[in-house]
Design an enzyme around this catalytic site. Structure first.
Site, mmCIF file in Angstrom:
data_model
loop_
_atom_site.group_PDB
_atom_site.id
_atom_site.type_symbol
_atom_site.label_atom_id
_atom_site.label_comp_id
_atom_site.label_asym_id
_atom_site.label_seq_id
_atom_site.Cartn_x
_atom_site.Cartn_y
_atom_site.Cartn_z
ATOM 1 N N ALA A 1 0.859 -1.177 0.000
ATOM 2 C CA ALA A 1 0.000 0.000 0.000
ATOM 3 C C ALA A 1 0.896 1.228 0.000
ATOM 4 O O ALA A 1 2.060 1.157 0.408
ATOM 5 C CB ALA A 1 -0.892 -0.016 1.234
ATOM 6 N N GLY B 1 0.752 -5.052 0.895
ATOM 7 C CA GLY B 1 -0.361 -5.112 -0.045
ATOM 8 C C GLY B 1 0.019 -5.738 -1.376
ATOM 9 O O GLY B 1 -0.846 -6.276 -2.077
ATOM 10 N N GLU C 1 -0.317 -9.331 -0.758
ATOM 11 C CA GLU C 1 -1.752 -9.591 -0.601
ATOM 12 C C GLU C 1 -2.462 -9.561 -1.953
ATOM 13 O O GLU C 1 -3.354 -10.370 -2.217
ATOM 14 C CB GLU C 1 -2.354 -8.552 0.354
ATOM 15 C CG GLU C 1 -1.842 -8.754 1.783
ATOM 16 C CD GLU C 1 -2.190 -7.608 2.712
ATOM 17 O OE1 GLU C 1 -2.007 -6.428 2.319
ATOM 18 O OE2 GLU C 1 -2.656 -7.879 3.828
ATOM 19 N N GLU D 1 4.379 -5.085 7.388
ATOM 20 C CA GLU D 1 3.585 -4.056 8.083
ATOM 21 C C GLU D 1 4.013 -3.872 9.532
ATOM 22 O O GLU D 1 3.944 -2.774 10.081
ATOM 23 C CB GLU D 1 2.092 -4.426 8.038
ATOM 24 C CG GLU D 1 1.446 -4.280 6.671
ATOM 25 C CD GLU D 1 1.565 -5.515 5.794
ATOM 26 O OE1 GLU D 1 2.352 -6.431 6.138
ATOM 27 O OE2 GLU D 1 0.883 -5.580 4.761
#
Ligand code: CAA
Length: 261
Positions: A69, A112, A115, A135
């Protein structure tokens, strides 16, 4: 595929049967900013609705599939706004695609990015791929499946190690853990993913969609319910022209002519 995109490139394979979406934000290692994800969702939706397309390949850049992200974009946002806007909720749209989506990962697939690769139906990795959920190093936790899809892919102990340490796995480690279906020399991984996409696209689209649907249901249902669902879909294929054609062609020792009906 003809519109202009800021953060991605969209193309078709030579046969026109495989859609190829390339994440293309090199200056931020394909960090998944909001604009990028909206384009990605639009592109996948368009390809999914294109009757000529039988499979989609999602890839990134040689150095990064996606580094997660966009940290700079979200750094100063607050819980209430994130809650009200259901921050990252729109990321799951790609999992609604009915056509198989293959991730071809080179370089970093972190946070992300990892993911997003796991939201695809399977992952092919270049031998330079690095997978991780870092993270924890940012004082937060995975927010788009890293604590859920990863466990289903590799089991609890390996998932715990990855999310709690923030360390990265090599392509080889990711393959051994079952996260990745296959590893290729990095510069061939996209071509290999397209090749698999072509093979998938050479079959009946009804059957490939049902296959994908049945496998994905295994994550949601108990074994008894999953087997029930699978058997019903299997029985349903006998209402398709493609099942009749496929089995007739086998008996007649010729290639089947699929009509996707
Ligand atoms: N968000 C925003 N920008 C990012 C980014 C990210 N996730 N990852 C890299 N970038 C930017 C860097 O800030 C840098 O920009 P500038 O040139 O403007 O400084 C540029 O991309 C190149 O990155 P580096 O200079 O850091 O490249 P490197 O080769 O030295 O390191 C790296 C590569 C190890 C991947 C490192 O960039 C890194 O650690 N990135 C962050 C990885 C991360 O923590 N991802 C998880 C994000 S949180 C998340 O994803 C939550 C969720 O579950 C959805």
């Amino acid at each position: 595929t003809t519109r202009s995109w800021e953060y991605i490139k969209v193309s078709l394979s030579e046969t026109g049967k495989v859609g190829i979406v390339q994440l293309n934000r090199p200056k931020a290692l394909n960090a998944l900013c909001s604009g990028l994800f909206h384009e990605l969702n639009d592109a996948i939706r368009t390809l999914d609705n294109d009757p000529a397309v039988g499979a989609v390949v999602l890839t990134g850049l040689p150095k990064a599939f996606a580094a997660g992200a966009d940290i700079k974009e979200m750094a100063n946002t607050h819980f209430v706004d994130n809650y009200k806007s259901n921050f990252l909720g729109h990321w799951t749209e790609i999992t609604q695609a009915r056509k198989p989506v293959i991730a071809a990962v080179q370089g970093f697939a972190l946070g992300g990015g990892c993911e997003l690769a796991m939201m695809c139906d399977l992952i092919y990795a270049g031998d330079n791929a690095k997978f991780g959920q870092p993270e924890i190093k940012l004082g937060t936790i995975p927010g788009a499946g890293g604590s859920q899809r990863l466990v289903k892919a590799v089991g609890k102990s390996k998932a715990m190690e990855l999310v709690l340490s923030g360390n990265m796995w090599s392509a080889e480690e990711a393959e051994r853990a079952g996260l990745v279906a296959r590893v290729f020399p990095a510069d061939t991984v996209v071509a290999e993913a397209v090749k698999l996409g072509e093979q998938i696209a050479s079959y009946s689209q009804v059957a490939t969609q049902m296959c994908k649907e049945a496998v994905n249901k295994s994550f949601e249902l108990s074994l008894a319910e999953g087997l029930h669902f699978e058997r019903r879909l299997f029985q349903a294929t006998f209402a398709t022209k493609d099942q009749k054609e496929g089995m007739k062609a086998f008996a007649e020792k010729r290639a089947a002519q699929w009509t996707n009906q």
